[in-house]
Design an enzyme around this catalytic site. Structure first.
Site, PDB file in Angstrom:
ATOM      1  CB  SER A 139      -0.883   0.006   1.257  1.00  0.00           C
ATOM      2  OG  SER A 139      -1.513   1.265   1.452  1.00  0.00           O
ATOM      3  CE1 TYR A 152      -4.645  -2.270   4.568  1.00  0.00           C
ATOM      4  CE2 TYR A 152      -3.492  -0.181   4.333  1.00  0.00           C
ATOM      5  CZ  TYR A 152      -4.114  -1.280   3.758  1.00  0.00           C
ATOM      6  OH  TYR A 152      -4.185  -1.381   2.388  1.00  0.00           O
TER       7      TYR A 152
END
Length: 254
Positions: A139, A152
């Site tokens: 990401s 995350y």
């Protein structure tokens, strides 16, 4: 990675980026198998997209990964591409451990352990193929933190370094390791993200990803233009400004 002629397994692809990418790759002449937990979604995908295979898998469950791998390899012995798409994102408040610990453990189990377990289940088979690819999914938040989602961010940073490391180890094999680095995309990863004007439209993102796979077959990292703001802040010398802007704007990361 060649853009056609592959047999590709994408666990965690019953919606969002995974499903849209699966359909796009199938349309480019690949045999594609999608994986997910819910049988009803898999049945719907099979009905709506004839030719796409399905397999039930829970990437947070080691036994499920092992069983699904055996199933996939028995039905698709020419498998040469694994895309470790499955991932979850949770908002956490680290002022109170009782509010975040279970969430953090779930995120790490799915995003990091799931990736590790999937690669472990398929790497021996992939090494036996003349040309194979593992596509990991990190990401933009692996490189600049969104305040609301610590676990995350950390899990995706770990996936980035895992990708870098196993690429070095597998350099003496036929297996390439490619890291896909999405920005915020209009999916249901977080509530409201599907409608966020600050997030990249899903179809636009996948179209750019497919184009990058086609035009940069030897790329180690697949980066759409919109993720480079996050990816290269430290290299540009404006990391602090990137982090400030990221956390002052959209809660979904861009």
């Amino acid at each position: 990675m060649d853009i056609s002629g592959n047999t590709i397994f994408i666990p965690g692809s019953t919606s969002g980026i995974g499903l849209t990418l699966a359909v796009a790759l199938h349309d480019r002449g690949n045999t594609v198998i999608v994986g997910g937990r819910r049988a009803d979604l898999l049945e719907r995908i099979a009905a709506e997209h004839p030719g796409i295979g399905t397999v039930q898998i829970d990437t947070a469950d080691a036994a499920s990964i092992e069983a699904a791998a055996k199933d996939v390899l028995a039905r698709y012995p020419d498998l040469n591409v694994l895309v470790t798409m499955a991932g979850i994102m949770r908002v956490e408040d680290w002022h109170r451990p009782e509010s975040f610990l279970a969430s953090a453990e779930a995120v790490v189990t799915t995003n990091l352990l799931g990736t590790i377990r999937l690669i472990a289940a398929f790497v021996e088979h992939l090494r036996a193929q003349p040309d194979a690819t593992i596509v990991t999914v990190s990401s933009g938040l692996a490189f600049a933190p969104l305040k609301a989602t610590p676990s995350y961010n950390a899990s995706k940073a770990a996936v980035h370094m895992l990708s870098e490391s196993i690429r070095l180890q597998l350099a003496d094999t036929s297996v390439k390791v490619v890291e896909l680095e999405p920005p915020s995309v209009r999916t249901s990863l977080l509530p409201g993200q599907e409608d966020s004007e600050a997030a990249m439209p899903l179809d636009e993102f996948v179209a750019e990803v497919v184009e990058l796979f086609e035009t940069q077959p030897d790329a180690k990292e697949i980066q759409v233009e919109r993720v480079k703001f996050l990816r290269y802040g430290e290299a540009r010398g404006d990391y602090d400004q990137v982090v400030a802007r990221l956390n002052a704007s959209d809660p979904h990361g861009k």
